[in-house]
Write a protein that holds these residues in place. Structure first.
Motif, PDB file in Angstrom:
ATOM      1  N   ASP A 166       0.822  -1.212   0.000  1.00  0.00           N
ATOM      2  CA  ASP A 166       0.000   0.000   0.000  1.00  0.00           C
ATOM      3  C   ASP A 166       0.854   1.258   0.000  1.00  0.00           C
ATOM      4  N   ALA A 167       2.047   1.182   0.577  1.00  0.00           N
ATOM      5  CA  ALA A 167       2.945   2.343   0.634  1.00  0.00           C
ATOM      6  C   ALA A 167       3.774   2.491  -0.636  1.00  0.00           C
ATOM      7  N   GLY A 168       3.749   1.483  -1.508  1.00  0.00           N
ATOM      8  CA  GLY A 168       4.558   1.540  -2.720  1.00  0.00           C
ATOM      9  C   GLY A 168       6.033   1.332  -2.473  1.00  0.00           C
ATOM     10  N   VAL A 169       6.358   0.565  -1.426  1.00  0.00           N
ATOM     11  CA  VAL A 169       7.752   0.312  -1.069  1.00  0.00           C
ATOM     12  C   VAL A 169       8.039  -1.180  -1.229  1.00  0.00           C
ATOM     13  N   ARG A 170       9.142  -1.497  -1.881  1.00  0.00           N
ATOM     14  CA  ARG A 170       9.530  -2.896  -2.072  1.00  0.00           C
ATOM     15  C   ARG A 170      10.468  -3.320  -0.947  1.00  0.00           C
ATOM     16  N   LEU A 171      10.152  -4.415  -0.296  1.00  0.00           N
ATOM     17  CA  LEU A 171      10.988  -4.972   0.756  1.00  0.00           C
ATOM     18  C   LEU A 171      12.099  -5.803   0.114  1.00  0.00           C
ATOM     19  N   ALA A 172      13.346  -5.556   0.513  1.00  0.00           N
ATOM     20  CA  ALA A 172      14.485  -6.229  -0.105  1.00  0.00           C
ATOM     21  C   ALA A 172      15.274  -6.972   0.965  1.00  0.00           C
ATOM     22  N   ILE A 173      15.236  -8.300   0.908  1.00  0.00           N
ATOM     23  CA  ILE A 173      15.912  -9.132   1.887  1.00  0.00           C
ATOM     24  C   ILE A 173      17.401  -9.180   1.546  1.00  0.00           C
ATOM     25  N   GLU A 174      18.230  -8.766   2.493  1.00  0.00           N
ATOM     26  CA  GLU A 174      19.672  -8.760   2.250  1.00  0.00           C
ATOM     27  C   GLU A 174      20.341  -9.902   3.008  1.00  0.00           C
ATOM     28  N   PRO A 175      20.951 -10.851   2.299  1.00  0.00           N
ATOM     29  CA  PRO A 175      21.766 -11.848   2.989  1.00  0.00           C
ATOM     30  C   PRO A 175      23.092 -11.237   3.406  1.00  0.00           C
ATOM     31  N   LEU A 176      23.530 -11.558   4.613  1.00  0.00           N
ATOM     32  CA  LEU A 176      24.831 -11.119   5.107  1.00  0.00           C
ATOM     33  C   LEU A 176      25.765 -12.315   5.212  1.00  0.00           C
ATOM     34  N   HIS A 177      27.046 -12.042   5.162  1.00  0.00           N
ATOM     35  CA  HIS A 177      28.063 -13.085   5.270  1.00  0.00           C
ATOM     36  C   HIS A 177      27.778 -13.958   6.503  1.00  0.00           C
ATOM     37  N   PRO A 178      28.038 -15.262   6.418  1.00  0.00           N
ATOM     38  CA  PRO A 178      27.714 -16.154   7.538  1.00  0.00           C
ATOM     39  C   PRO A 178      28.317 -15.760   8.872  1.00  0.00           C
ATOM     40  N   MET A 179      29.407 -15.006   8.876  1.00  0.00           N
ATOM     41  CA  MET A 179      30.008 -14.616  10.150  1.00  0.00           C
ATOM     42  C   MET A 179      29.088 -13.710  10.964  1.00  0.00           C
ATOM     43  N   PHE A 180      28.041 -13.165  10.336  1.00  0.00           N
ATOM     44  CA  PHE A 180      27.097 -12.305  11.042  1.00  0.00           C
ATOM     45  C   PHE A 180      25.834 -13.051  11.468  1.00  0.00           C
ATOM     46  N   CYS A 181      25.802 -14.355  11.282  1.00  0.00           N
ATOM     47  CA  CYS A 181      24.551 -15.100  11.466  1.00  0.00           C
ATOM     48  C   CYS A 181      24.023 -15.027  12.895  1.00  0.00           C
ATOM     49  N   SER A 182      24.869 -15.099  13.887  1.00  0.00           N
ATOM     50  CA  SER A 182      24.380 -15.187  15.265  1.00  0.00           C
ATOM     51  C   SER A 182      23.778 -13.889  15.759  1.00  0.00           C
ATOM     52  N   ASP A 183      24.355 -12.749  15.347  1.00  0.00           N
ATOM     53  CA  ASP A 183      23.931 -11.495  15.967  1.00  0.00           C
ATOM     54  C   ASP A 183      23.256 -10.507  15.033  1.00  0.00           C
ATOM     55  N   ARG A 184      23.474 -10.626  13.722  1.00  0.00           N
ATOM     56  CA  ARG A 184      22.946  -9.602  12.825  1.00  0.00           C
ATOM     57  C   ARG A 184      22.000 -10.119  11.756  1.00  0.00           C
TER      58      ARG A 184
END
Length: 270
Positions: free
Chosen positions: A127-145
């Motif tokens: 409804d807002a005309g905004v596209r959600l973009a899922i960003e994968p991060l390097h595996p070293m960030f998996c636990s906290d980010r």
């Protein structure tokens, strides 16, 4: 120096350059677009920032960031982020999913929750005309980010939802290592999921604190031009943002950072 029409200068690359100076510097250099961050726009004033970039004739290519679905207030906070993107005229809201919930070791459940949370936001974003973009991060960030660690995982999470509302970010810094990345970029194109293409090099050796290990184009080991060619072959013709977190880069004057970014882009990306 001729600035390519698709080049976008992400605000994070010159973190300490005040927004009015960043906008003026981009205009003077002929840069057509910028990527913005929520914290900096809030500090300057959301409406004030929106008016500044609009009056300068700059396009806003993305707003970073929503996500962090492991926090209790994720739903309301992401609705606010969507509203901010709409106000700024940013067509894309970058989502960094967040790490494991406190006290949890169940990465599968955390990743499944990300998909469900995005689904809950789809009607509001549409409804807002905004596209959600899922960003994968390097595996070293998996636990906290970010429990989303590969482009394939991001595409799987996006798959249940309309591509015009949910896409993915192809960020060279985070996915250059993946031996499946070329096939997944091709898949992303076939599924019309590439919402944003961000460029940063991988510094070798990494500085203390890997979060700040991004390097300007050409100062690392990533085949940046190959990534640009791959996303284009997959059908992506949108903006190309350079987004770098690096303390040594940040210590330089903003105009100098912009000039070095453009030079690296022309030599190693374009």
């Amino acid at each position: 120096m001729t600035v390519p029409a698709r080049f976008s200068f992400n605000q994070a690359t010159a973190k300490y350059w005040p927004i009015p100076d960043l906008v003026a510097g981009c205009v003077a250099a002929g840069v057509p677009a910028v990527g913005l961050w929520r914290e900096e726009t809030a500090a300057h004033g959301l409406d004030k920032t929106a008016a500044l970039v609009r009056d300068a004739g700059l396009a806003v290519t993305s707003l970073c960031r929503g996500g962090f679905f492991n926090t209790p207030d994720w739903y309301d906070e992401n609705r606010r982020a969507i509203d901010e993107a709409a106000t700024l005229g940013a067509p894309v809201l970058v989502l960094v999913s967040g790490g494991l919930p406190e006290g949890s070791r169940d990465v599968d459940a955390a990743r499944a929750h990300v998909g469900e949370a995005i689904g809950a936001l789809v009607p509001y974003a549409r409804d807002a005309g905004v596209r959600l973009a899922i960003e994968p991060l390097h595996p070293m960030f998996c636990s906290d980010r970010c429990v989303v660690s590969s482009l394939g995982q991001a595409l799987d999470l996006a798959a249940p939802y309309p591509s015009e509302t949910v896409g993915v970010v192809v960020d060279t810094y985070h996915i250059w290592w993946d031996d499946q990345v070329w096939a997944q970029i091709d898949r992303a194109g076939r599924e019309d999921r590439i919402a944003s293409f961000q460029v940063a090099d991988w510094a070798t050796p990494l500085p203390e604190g890997v979060l700040l290990g991004r390097a300007l184009p050409g100062d690392g080991c990533v085949e940046l031009r190959r990534f640009r060619q791959a996303v284009e072959a997959a059908g992506y013709q949108g903006p190309i943002e350079v987004e770098v977190f690096n303390a040594e880069v940040w210590a330089r004057p903003g105009q100098e950072i912009l000039e070095s970014t453009l030079a690296g882009y022309l030599a190693h990306v374009d």
